[in-house]
Design a protein around this motif. Structure first.
Motif, mmCIF file in Angstrom:
data_model
loop_
_atom_site.group_PDB
_atom_site.id
_atom_site.type_symbol
_atom_site.label_atom_id
_atom_site.label_comp_id
_atom_site.label_asym_id
_atom_site.label_seq_id
_atom_site.Cartn_x
_atom_site.Cartn_y
_atom_site.Cartn_z
ATOM 1 N N ASP A 267 0.829 -1.215 0.000
ATOM 2 C CA ASP A 267 0.000 0.000 0.000
ATOM 3 C C ASP A 267 0.858 1.257 0.000
ATOM 4 O OD1 ASP A 267 -2.397 -1.320 -0.107
ATOM 5 O OD2 ASP A 267 -2.769 -1.245 2.058
ATOM 6 N N THR A 268 1.982 1.205 0.701
ATOM 7 C CA THR A 268 2.867 2.370 0.748
ATOM 8 C C THR A 268 3.455 2.667 -0.619
ATOM 9 O OG1 THR A 268 3.405 1.859 3.053
ATOM 10 C CG2 THR A 268 4.878 3.364 1.892
ATOM 11 N N VAL A 269 3.840 1.620 -1.351
ATOM 12 C CA VAL A 269 4.359 1.831 -2.711
ATOM 13 C C VAL A 269 3.255 2.390 -3.604
ATOM 14 C CG1 VAL A 269 5.312 0.694 -4.747
ATOM 15 C CG2 VAL A 269 6.130 0.068 -2.471
ATOM 16 N N LEU B 285 0.763 7.385 -6.166
ATOM 17 C CA LEU B 285 -0.282 8.408 -6.083
ATOM 18 C C LEU B 285 0.318 9.772 -5.764
ATOM 19 C CD1 LEU B 285 -3.003 6.474 -4.033
ATOM 20 C CD2 LEU B 285 -3.027 6.953 -6.492
ATOM 21 N N ASP B 286 1.332 9.784 -4.912
ATOM 22 C CA ASP B 286 1.977 11.035 -4.519
ATOM 23 C C ASP B 286 2.636 11.705 -5.727
ATOM 24 O OD1 ASP B 286 2.908 12.905 -2.489
ATOM 25 O OD2 ASP B 286 4.887 12.061 -2.850
ATOM 26 N N LEU B 287 3.299 10.923 -6.564
ATOM 27 C CA LEU B 287 3.926 11.475 -7.755
ATOM 28 C C LEU B 287 2.875 11.929 -8.773
ATOM 29 C CD1 LEU B 287 6.819 8.887 -8.167
ATOM 30 C CD2 LEU B 287 7.051 11.268 -7.469
ATOM 31 N N GLU B 288 1.811 11.140 -8.925
ATOM 32 C CA GLU B 288 0.758 11.480 -9.885
ATOM 33 C C GLU B 288 0.001 12.744 -9.478
ATOM 34 O OE1 GLU B 288 -3.174 9.390 -11.978
ATOM 35 O OE2 GLU B 288 -2.023 8.320 -10.449
ATOM 36 N N SER C 155 -2.447 10.627 1.428
ATOM 37 C CA SER C 155 -1.988 10.552 2.819
ATOM 38 C C SER C 155 -2.256 9.176 3.410
ATOM 39 C CB SER C 155 -2.683 11.627 3.663
ATOM 40 O OG SER C 155 -2.316 12.915 3.244
ATOM 41 N N GLU C 156 -3.430 8.629 3.103
ATOM 42 C CA GLU C 156 -3.781 7.331 3.658
ATOM 43 C C GLU C 156 -2.843 6.236 3.164
ATOM 44 O OE1 GLU C 156 -7.367 3.990 3.489
ATOM 45 O OE2 GLU C 156 -7.766 6.031 2.778
ATOM 46 N N TYR C 157 -2.637 6.186 1.845
ATOM 47 C CA TYR C 157 -1.843 5.100 1.283
ATOM 48 C C TYR C 157 -0.348 5.300 1.524
ATOM 49 C CZ TYR C 157 -5.534 2.494 -1.022
ATOM 50 O OH TYR C 157 -6.618 1.698 -1.260
ATOM 51 N N LYS C 158 0.143 6.516 1.356
ATOM 52 C CA LYS C 158 1.586 6.728 1.474
ATOM 53 C C LYS C 158 2.059 6.675 2.927
ATOM 54 C CE LYS C 158 5.372 9.789 0.222
ATOM 55 N NZ LYS C 158 5.779 11.136 -0.229
ATOM 56 N N SER C 159 1.179 7.020 3.865
ATOM 57 C CA SER C 159 1.629 7.137 5.250
ATOM 58 C C SER C 159 0.759 6.381 6.248
ATOM 59 C CB SER C 159 1.698 8.620 5.638
ATOM 60 O OG SER C 159 2.087 8.766 6.974
ATOM 61 N N ALA C 160 -0.543 6.678 6.270
ATOM 62 C CA ALA C 160 -1.388 6.205 7.366
ATOM 63 C C ALA C 160 -1.484 4.694 7.453
ATOM 64 C CB ALA C 160 -2.789 6.806 7.242
ATOM 65 N N ARG C 161 -1.506 4.024 6.306
ATOM 66 C CA ARG C 161 -1.706 2.575 6.348
ATOM 67 C C ARG C 161 -0.515 1.839 6.960
ATOM 68 N NH1 ARG C 161 -5.562 0.035 1.731
ATOM 69 N NH2 ARG C 161 -7.229 1.569 1.885
ATOM 70 N N TYR C 162 0.694 2.322 6.733
ATOM 71 C CA TYR C 162 1.829 1.625 7.344
ATOM 72 C C TYR C 162 2.277 2.267 8.645
ATOM 73 C CZ TYR C 162 5.904 4.690 6.422
ATOM 74 O OH TYR C 162 6.835 5.702 6.442
ATOM 75 N N SER C 163 1.982 3.562 8.827
ATOM 76 C CA SER C 163 2.448 4.246 10.030
ATOM 77 C C SER C 163 1.469 4.148 11.193
ATOM 78 C CB SER C 163 2.695 5.733 9.729
ATOM 79 O OG SER C 163 3.816 5.895 8.902
ATOM 80 N N VAL C 164 0.190 3.942 10.889
ATOM 81 C CA VAL C 164 -0.825 3.896 11.945
ATOM 82 C C VAL C 164 -1.591 2.574 11.923
ATOM 83 C CG1 VAL C 164 -2.808 5.060 13.000
ATOM 84 C CG2 VAL C 164 -1.083 6.410 11.768
#
Length: 358
Positions: free
Chosen positions: A170-172, A177-180, A196-205
């Motif tokens: 999910d982070t990848v 998504l962040d680049l797009e 925010s959800e995919y790049k950070s929240a799913r693996y960080s929280v």
């Protein structure tokens, strides 16, 4: 949230961080002993991964993991240390690859892994790039290996590894998504929140919550929707806070010059709010800054003045607080089901994050 509540969360986080840093250092000592003999590139890569991993950070993911287990069990349970190592190794992987993607020379006050290799091989840029990619990959695979060798039943090891593998994938996806996001039409709020959800929240929280509950014997799938909502709200609030700090706070506070998102053309929450609030000559100033890397400090100061004149700073702070309050409300509903002391931590944490933006 009172100042005392904020201090309590800060002290809890500091305790987890201090204990974990020693655990992390010992882990790298043990991994170094397992490497193949008679080579220099592997030990060098491990040392760079180790240095990046131990260089700093609040260890918020570690705290979330242990506090998630405490929702169910008052005492530490087997598998938590290995899960903590795993989530921080995945974080190291992300930092190394982010610095390659962003061409960042510095991370946490020292050279990024990518630039360390560029200094090591100044005449061979492809070698430096390849070695940096491999160092990030090594951290990612170690993050799975440490879970699969945890001293817990095989079924639990596999369940925890599945959570971590999903979080990594999910982070990848989030990085794509962040680049797009920075191409095509201006992103709306839903797009920003999804990044925010995919790049950070799913693996960080979310992943630390799931791993902690699994280790403590609970089934996170039974609470999937509310855990995901808490993670998304906390992740959005945190990313919005970072974007606010990037635009409005001085370098002495955040450790880097203000306006890096502008200089790198990132359509962050702050930049999108600023574009939505301006028109004509003011909007042209912002769009010009986004168009290239030559955004001078005085241009950033001018854009800060424009943003404050339109109330963008206060608008962002209000939205950060709103998301944090919603996350706290989600956690409050866990009372009666899980242990109050741990629930209180999850209630206070989002609002502690708000205080860090002010």
């Amino acid at each position: 949230m009172t100042a005392d509540n904020g201090a309590g969360v800060h002290e809890r986080l500091a305790g987890y961080r201090d204990r974990f840093n020693g655990l992390f250092a010992n882990y790298f000592d043990s991994v170094a002993e397992q490497g193949p003999p008679g080579n220099s590139f592997v030990p060098e890569a491990l040392e760079l991964v180790r240095d990046m991993s131990l260089r700093g950070g609040k260890r918020l993911r570690v705290a979330l993991l242990y506090e998630a287990a405490r929702l169910v069990a008052p005492d530490a349970v087997p598998g938590l240390d290995e899960a903590a190592l795993s989530i921080e190794l995945l974080q190291t992987h992300g930092l190394i690859h982010d610095d390659i993607i962003d061409d960042s020379p510095v991370r946490r006050g020292a050279p990024s892994v990518y630039y360390a290799y560029r200094e090591r091989f100044p005449g061979r840029p492809q070698t430096a790039l390849g070695l940096a990619v491999l160092a990030g990959d090594l951290a990612a695979f170690l993050s799975v290996q440490v879970l699969l060798t945890a001293p817990v039943p095989r079924e639990l090891r596999q369940a925890m590894a599945a959570v971590q593998a999903t979080a990594g994938a999910d982070t990848v996806r989030g990085q794509f998504l962040d680049l797009e996001r920075d191409f095509g039409p201006m992103p709306d709020r839903e797009v920003l929140d999804t990044v925010s959800e995919y790049k950070s929240a799913r693996y960080s929280v979310l992943a630390p919550l799931q791993l902690g509950l699994l280790a403590a014997g609970a089934d996170p799938a039974a609470h999937e929707n509310e855990l995901a909502r808490y993670a998304r709200l906390l992740g959005v609030s945190g990313q919005m806070r970072d974007d606010y700090l990037d635009l409005f706070v001085d370098a002495g506070t955040v450790g880097k010059p203000a306006g890096s998102d502008l200089r790198e053309g990132r359509r962050s929450y702050a930049v999108c709010a600023l574009l939505a609030a301006t028109s004509g000559a003011e909007r042209a100033v912002v769009e010009s800054a986004l168009a290239g890397p030559g955004c001078l400090p005085q241009t950033v100061e001018r854009i800060q003045d424009i943003a404050r004149r339109h109330g963008v700073d206060n608008e962002l702070l209000a939205e950060i607080r709103r998301c944090a309050q919603e996350a706290a409300a989600v956690a409050a509903n866990w009372r009666g089901r899980w242990r109050d002391e741990a629930v209180e931590f999850f209630e206070q944490l989002p609002l502690w994050g708000v205080l860090r933006a002010q």
